[in-house]
Design an enzyme around this catalytic site. Structure first.
Site, PDB file in Angstrom:
ATOM      1  CG  HIS A 200      26.858  75.444  36.904  1.00 17.74           C
ATOM      2  ND1 HIS A 200      26.710  76.194  38.044  1.00 17.74           N
ATOM      3  CD2 HIS A 200      26.915  76.320  35.871  1.00 17.74           C
ATOM      4  CE1 HIS A 200      26.656  77.482  37.711  1.00 17.74           C
ATOM      5  NE2 HIS A 200      26.782  77.584  36.404  1.00 17.74           N
TER       6      HIS A 200
ATOM      7  CD  GLU B 196      26.471  59.276  11.931  1.00 15.53           C
ATOM      8  OE1 GLU B 196      26.098  58.759  10.860  1.00 15.53           O
ATOM      9  OE2 GLU B 196      25.826  60.188  12.502  1.00 15.53           O
TER      10      GLU B 196
ATOM     11  CE  LYS C  63      18.993  53.795  10.524  1.00 14.27           C
ATOM     12  NZ  LYS C  63      19.103  54.565   9.270  1.00 14.27           N
TER      13      LYS C  63
END
Length: 327
Positions: free
Chosen positions: A229, A213, A322
């Site tokens: 892993h 951001e 948004k």
């Protein structure tokens, strides 16, 4: 953004204020928040994972867990008070008769909460939500510590170390003595990948988000021992996909033996990335270590934005999405 970061130590001191709540028959805790308002839930869960006898669930979704009921302590976090997903989750929690406690500065969420006692904290207005992190995390921590009989944190000691970090990493301090500036220089023209362990997992995620951001930089995060892993398998020599990776390992200044072993073992293959950087926590207490490392990350993301000649404050793509999702 720099002005907001400078307020970080004071925000921590002001935000660490417990509220009396009824914890009778509480069987689980759910924290709902999105983006900068949701990271406080991640930090809370990591901080208390070995201290509370009931589960903490972080819900970054408009739909709340099906098990939530009248025995659920439900924290709803929205700095603006207008986050669509958070408001929908709040409405569901109300229908399920959860014990709701809110942190919000204003907006529709504040209007919907008719009982003012259900708002445990109101952050100051006109701050970037991601810069208001102490206000979106520490009221919950202080409240749970007090009401569940846990040891309270000495926030004044933490503030002192945070102030020292700000002083050492202020804009006027030259890069040779400025950790955040040196890190920003190292991260320029790289793809940062932030690794951490145990309670520092959300700190690595915070670094990732701030680099996204503030610096407008692609970054990602993972954690030990899980990354040993799977992710390390891609770190083979001459892999063109990793030639721009800067591996940043955030580790406790006094790591446990097994954690230290996991980190050191991974370096045998991580060395194939462009570079490896190590960031050690500062302080003795878990909260101090967490907040001080977050502050270094915030400053690093700011200085990287400056190096890239970009304004850290606007989040144009987030706002664009948004608008489209609210149409």
């Amino acid at each position: 953004m720099l002005d907001d970061i400078k307020k970080f130590p004071d925000m921590c001191e002001k935000a660490y204020q417990p509220t009396e709540i009824d914890t009778k028959n509480i069987r689980n805790i759910v924290i709902t928040g999105m983006g900068g308002s949701g990271i406080g839930g991640d930090l809370l869960k990591a901080h208390l994972r070995d201290k509370l006898d009931i589960p903490i669930i972080v819900n970054k979704n408009s739909n709340i867990p099906n098990f939530a009921d009248q025995n659920t302590l439900f924290f709803v976090i929205s700095y603006s008070g207008n986050t669509k997903e958070t408001i929908k989750a709040y409405e569901q929690a109300t229908k399920k008769d959860c014990k709701i406690k809110a942190i919000t500065s204003n907006g529709k969420l504040k209007e919907k909460i008719r009982n003012p006692q259900n708002i445990i904290h109101q952050p100051p207005k006109n701050i970037q939500p991601r810069a208001a992190l102490p206000h979106l995390y520490l009221p919950m921590l202080a409240t749970l510590q007090k009401n569940f009989g846990l040891k309270q944190t000495n926030i004044h000691e933490t503030k002192k170390i945070l102030q020292e970090i700000l002083e050492k990493n202020k804009p006027k301090t030259k890069k040779q003595k400025n950790q955040a500036k040196k890190l920003a220089i190292e991260l320029k023209n790289t793809i940062p990948i932030i690794y951490s362990h145990t309670y520092l997992k959300p700190v690595a995620y915070r670094w990732k988000c701030q680099l996204n951001e503030n610096s407008k930089t692609y970054a990602t995060s993972n954690y030990y021992p899980e990354l040993n892993h799977n992710e390390v398998e891609a770190m083979y020599k001459n892999n063109p996909q990793i030639k721009d990776l800067a591996v940043c390992i955030i580790k406790d200044n006094k790591p446990k033996k097994q954690t230290k072993k996991s980190i050191n073992a991974s370096k045998t293959v991580l060395k194939n990335a462009k570079k490896i950087l190590t960031i050690e926590t500062k302080g003795k207490k878990r909260l101090t270590k967490t907040l001080s490392t977050i502050l270094i990350g915030d400053l690093t993301s700011l200085y990287l934005a400056i190096l890239k000649k970009t304004n850290p404050s606007p989040v144009k793509n987030i706002q664009k999405i948004k608008r489209k999702t609210q149409e």
